[in-house]
Design a protein around this motif. Structure first.
Motif, PDB file in Angstrom:
ATOM      1  N   CYS A   1       0.868  -1.165   0.000  1.00 14.86           N
ATOM      2  CA  CYS A   1       0.000   0.000   0.000  1.00 14.86           C
ATOM      3  C   CYS A   1       0.910   1.222   0.000  1.00 14.86           C
ATOM      4  O   CYS A   1       1.970   1.224   0.655  1.00 14.86           O
ATOM      5  CB  CYS A   1      -0.893  -0.009   1.235  1.00 14.86           C
ATOM      6  SG  CYS A   1      -2.092   1.323   1.285  1.00 14.86           S
ATOM      7  N   LEU A   2       0.525   2.272  -0.716  1.00 18.50           N
ATOM      8  CA  LEU A   2       1.331   3.485  -0.814  1.00 18.50           C
ATOM      9  C   LEU A   2       0.508   4.696  -0.393  1.00 18.50           C
ATOM     10  O   LEU A   2      -0.720   4.691  -0.546  1.00 18.50           O
ATOM     11  CB  LEU A   2       1.826   3.682  -2.243  1.00 18.50           C
ATOM     12  CG  LEU A   2       2.671   2.556  -2.833  1.00 18.50           C
ATOM     13  CD1 LEU A   2       2.962   2.837  -4.304  1.00 18.50           C
ATOM     14  CD2 LEU A   2       3.964   2.383  -2.061  1.00 18.50           C
TER      15      LEU A   2
ATOM     16  N   ILE B   1      -3.361   4.645  -1.374  1.00 13.73           N
ATOM     17  CA  ILE B   1      -3.867   3.831  -2.475  1.00 13.73           C
ATOM     18  C   ILE B   1      -3.346   2.410  -2.288  1.00 13.73           C
ATOM     19  O   ILE B   1      -2.156   2.199  -2.058  1.00 13.73           O
ATOM     20  CB  ILE B   1      -3.447   4.428  -3.836  1.00 13.73           C
ATOM     21  CG1 ILE B   1      -4.071   3.647  -4.998  1.00 13.73           C
ATOM     22  CG2 ILE B   1      -1.933   4.503  -3.977  1.00 13.73           C
ATOM     23  CD1 ILE B   1      -3.956   4.382  -6.342  1.00 13.73           C
ATOM     24  N   ASP B   2      -4.255   1.445  -2.374  1.00 12.12           N
ATOM     25  CA  ASP B   2      -3.822   0.071  -2.144  1.00 12.12           C
ATOM     26  C   ASP B   2      -3.346  -0.583  -3.447  1.00 12.12           C
ATOM     27  O   ASP B   2      -3.315   0.060  -4.501  1.00 12.12           O
ATOM     28  CB  ASP B   2      -4.923  -0.741  -1.465  1.00 12.12           C
ATOM     29  CG  ASP B   2      -6.141  -0.976  -2.335  1.00 12.12           C
ATOM     30  OD1 ASP B   2      -7.181  -1.366  -1.775  1.00 12.12           O
ATOM     31  OD2 ASP B   2      -6.064  -0.779  -3.563  1.00 12.12           O
TER      32      ASP B   2
ATOM     33  N   CYS C   1       6.315  10.436   0.944  1.00  6.25           N
ATOM     34  CA  CYS C   1       5.805   9.203   0.350  1.00  6.25           C
ATOM     35  C   CYS C   1       6.006   8.080   1.363  1.00  6.25           C
ATOM     36  O   CYS C   1       7.057   8.025   2.023  1.00  6.25           O
ATOM     37  CB  CYS C   1       6.599   8.946  -0.938  1.00  6.25           C
ATOM     38  SG  CYS C   1       6.260   7.394  -1.774  1.00  6.25           S
ATOM     39  N   VAL C   2       5.012   7.208   1.498  1.00  6.25           N
ATOM     40  CA  VAL C   2       5.093   6.118   2.472  1.00  6.25           C
ATOM     41  C   VAL C   2       4.648   4.815   1.838  1.00  6.25           C
ATOM     42  O   VAL C   2       3.878   4.805   0.872  1.00  6.25           O
ATOM     43  CB  VAL C   2       4.239   6.404   3.724  1.00  6.25           C
ATOM     44  CG1 VAL C   2       4.788   7.601   4.492  1.00  6.25           C
ATOM     45  CG2 VAL C   2       2.783   6.628   3.355  1.00  6.25           C
TER      46      VAL C   2
ATOM     47  N   CYS D   1      -2.374  -0.737   4.574  1.00 14.16           N
ATOM     48  CA  CYS D   1      -2.603   0.706   4.494  1.00 14.16           C
ATOM     49  C   CYS D   1      -2.733   1.360   5.865  1.00 14.16           C
ATOM     50  O   CYS D   1      -2.773   2.591   5.938  1.00 14.16           O
ATOM     51  CB  CYS D   1      -3.856   0.999   3.664  1.00 14.16           C
ATOM     52  SG  CYS D   1      -3.676   0.565   1.929  1.00 14.16           S
ATOM     53  N   ASP D   2      -2.817   0.574   6.907  1.00 17.86           N
ATOM     54  CA  ASP D   2      -2.869   1.152   8.248  1.00 17.86           C
ATOM     55  C   ASP D   2      -1.580   0.872   9.012  1.00 17.86           C
ATOM     56  O   ASP D   2      -1.534   1.022  10.235  1.00 17.86           O
ATOM     57  CB  ASP D   2      -4.066   0.624   9.031  1.00 17.86           C
ATOM     58  CG  ASP D   2      -4.045  -0.885   9.211  1.00 17.86           C
ATOM     59  OD1 ASP D   2      -4.904  -1.402   9.935  1.00 17.86           O
ATOM     60  OD2 ASP D   2      -3.173  -1.539   8.605  1.00 17.86           O
ATOM     61  N   ARG D   3      -0.546   0.477   8.285  1.00 19.13           N
ATOM     62  CA  ARG D   3       0.726   0.198   8.921  1.00 19.13           C
ATOM     63  C   ARG D   3       1.842   0.641   7.987  1.00 19.13           C
ATOM     64  O   ARG D   3       2.297  -0.127   7.145  1.00 19.13           O
ATOM     65  CB  ARG D   3       0.852  -1.292   9.238  1.00 19.13           C
ATOM     66  CG  ARG D   3       2.123  -1.639  10.007  1.00 19.13           C
ATOM     67  CD  ARG D   3       2.267  -3.135  10.189  1.00 19.13           C
ATOM     68  NE  ARG D   3       3.541  -3.456  10.824  1.00 19.13           N
ATOM     69  CZ  ARG D   3       4.071  -4.670  10.855  1.00 19.13           C
ATOM     70  NH1 ARG D   3       3.432  -5.670  10.299  1.00 19.13           N
ATOM     71  NH2 ARG D   3       5.219  -4.874  11.453  1.00 19.13           N
TER      72      ARG D   3
END
Length: 116
Positions: free
Chosen positions: A33-34, A51-52, A95-96, A101-103
């Motif tokens: 996930c980004l 966004i997954d 950017c991650v 998406c929750d980690r």
């Protein structure tokens, strides 16, 4: 392990547009996930969009309708298109990436956006 390198920040006038890019390099073959965070001066970092792996996206209310997150898996690149920018959109944008998406596990160095 994932490396993230942002680009595309800069200075614009209110009402203007910018598109941020994030080059994603990962070595495990996993799908991630980004997302994008931003941090304004004197404020905590906040998650603004994600966004997954399937392209499903989510936004915080203050950017919804003005920002669009997208990913090009063939180019390993994440984007954030920003229009109708406001001074309160100013800050460092990160950017991650994470397996969920929750980690969020990996962070880029950030790119500065200044709206005046």
């Amino acid at each position: 392990h994932v490396q993230l390198v942002e680009s595309g920040g800069g200075s614009v006038q209110a009402g203007g547009s910018l598109t941020l890019s994030c080059q994603v390099t990962e070595y495990t073959g996993n799908r991630y996930c980004l997302g994008w965070f931003r941090q304004a001066p004197g404020k905590e970092r906040e998650e603004i969009a994600a966004i997954d792996e399937d392209g499903n996206s989510a936004y915080i209310s203050s950017v919804e309708g003005r920002f669009t997150i997208s990913r090009d898996n063939a180019k390993n690149t994440l984007y954030l298109q920003m229009v109708t920018l406001r001074p309160y959109d100013s800050g460092m944008y990160y950017c991650v990436a994470g397996v969920r998406c929750d980690r969020w596990q990996y962070w880029g160095q950030g790119t500065q956006v200044t709206v005046s």
